[in-house]
Scaffold this motif. Sequence first.
Motif, PDB file in Angstrom:
ATOM      1  N   ASP A 151      -5.626 -19.951 -11.793  1.00 41.79           N
ATOM      2  CA  ASP A 151      -5.777 -18.579 -11.307  1.00 41.79           C
ATOM      3  C   ASP A 151      -6.552 -18.619 -10.008  1.00 41.79           C
ATOM      4  N   ASP A 222      -0.741 -16.461 -14.133  1.00 39.61           N
ATOM      5  CA  ASP A 222      -0.272 -15.094 -14.008  1.00 39.61           C
ATOM      6  C   ASP A 222       1.134 -15.134 -13.390  1.00 39.61           C
ATOM      7  N   SER A 224       2.700 -15.585 -10.800  1.00 44.42           N
ATOM      8  CA  SER A 224       2.615 -16.079  -9.430  1.00 44.42           C
ATOM      9  C   SER A 224       3.722 -17.101  -9.199  1.00 44.42           C
ATOM     10  N   ASP A 243       0.541 -15.068 -18.641  1.00 44.85           N
ATOM     11  CA  ASP A 243      -0.631 -14.410 -19.219  1.00 44.85           C
ATOM     12  C   ASP A 243      -0.284 -12.982 -19.640  1.00 44.85           C
ATOM     13  N   HIS A 246      -1.807  -9.863 -17.596  1.00 47.33           N
ATOM     14  CA  HIS A 246      -1.143  -9.505 -16.347  1.00 47.33           C
ATOM     15  C   HIS A 246       0.190  -8.813 -16.602  1.00 47.33           C
ATOM     16  N   SER A 381      -3.367 -18.010 -23.493  1.00 46.82           N
ATOM     17  CA  SER A 381      -3.557 -17.022 -22.436  1.00 46.82           C
ATOM     18  C   SER A 381      -4.408 -17.623 -21.337  1.00 46.82           C
ATOM     19  N   ASN A 382      -4.552 -16.875 -20.268  1.00 43.86           N
ATOM     20  CA  ASN A 382      -5.367 -17.309 -19.133  1.00 43.86           C
ATOM     21  C   ASN A 382      -6.727 -16.621 -19.133  1.00 43.86           C
ATOM     22  N   GLU A 386      -9.947 -16.039 -16.174  1.00 48.25           N
ATOM     23  CA  GLU A 386     -10.533 -14.758 -15.774  1.00 48.25           C
ATOM     24  C   GLU A 386     -12.038 -14.757 -16.011  1.00 48.25           C
TER      25      GLU A 386
END
Length: 435
Positions: A151, A222, A224, A243, A246, A381-382, A386
Amino acid sequence: MEGLAVQQVELDDDGARVVHVLTDDESAAGCPQCGVLSTSVKGHAMTRPRDVPYGQAPVRLVWHKRRWRCMEAACPRASFTESLPAVPARARLTTRLRTECGAGIANRFSCVSAGADYYGMSWPVAHAAFVAHADPVLAQPLPPVKVLGIDETRRGKPKWGRDPDTGRWVVVADRWHTGIVDAAGTGGLLAHIDGRTAAKVAEWIAEQPDSWRAGITHVTIDLSASYLRAVTDALPHAVVVADRFHLVRLANDMVTEVRQRATREVRGRRGRRRDPEWAGRRKLLIAHERLDDAAFVKVWNNLIDAGDPGIEILHAYTVKENLRALLALSGTNPERALIRARLWRLYEQAAASSSPEVHRFAATIEQWWPAIEAAITTNYSNARSEGYNRLAKHTGRNAFGYRNVEHHRRAIRWACTRQHRRASAAISEVPGQVR
């Protein structure tokens, strides 16, 4: 202190304790250049190295030491003064004071300036002590990682400047860092890369050992395209996981865009307080189960009464809630038939809508579906990324900003690897393990 013996302690006028010490180590008479022990005293000297604080009153160290002649004919050194590992030659600070200052900045103080003020030393000296404490730990080989998280986070604020041709204000500098984290373990922040391009991320991953890269099974990102390309190039065997946070945020943005466009088309202006779609704008972004029945019915009826714009907004809201229902299957080990049923319901609602924003959102879901399905089936998840982004911002704010990128990156990595250091210390203390 090893190598020194206390001769006497005096009380100064300001209440400070003045400790007079003598050398109590025969090796201090060895020439620092040739190593031969000297037996000829040339003179005496007195230094005042600063030591760690003890108690409320300050402690002042006075070291009475000798200056020796080097008796080795082949040695170019004519004379030297006693020195010890605890107090090196020409040192104004003891070794343990530097060590304690570096550990204090790393573990107790919010920034380097706070540690420097507490120990009464300059910022460069305190920062050098922190670097000596942190760099050996951060330079250790990366721990095994199963799930990698990627991220970006902005470094500082974007800088604006006026375009000389158009006169408009444009962004002239926008600095970003890419954080690579252990998304499912205790490894913390593995690296902080300058920039957020696919080439930078792929280059860092390619520099790691083959065995370390082979252990990565999933990568959470995410939505991206740059990071997706980097993972595809550098880790073709890893499964990409989108994720969920997002995804929900993308759905909320879609609802907001539909509401704003519908208001402009019907009313010819932006929303106002008396407009029902504007009055319920925040409730449209809240999860359905978190709204009480009265509030939901009020928003629903107001939008129905608003006519076509309100119905269009409610249609987009339904698509968003269908996505949340699909993502709610994460962690429940769902059957594929249930996943397909909820996905079909989302596509069906999106196809029945006349909003281009809803169609664009459905196309994004279709494009990223393999990564979304992986998020549902694995529950990865991310979130760690975060969380470390928040710590990175707090670290910069505590220090009132960093001008040096390397200093900034080191402080962030140290702040984001505490859990890994605690876990490593616990493992090393198990009987039979080697520290």
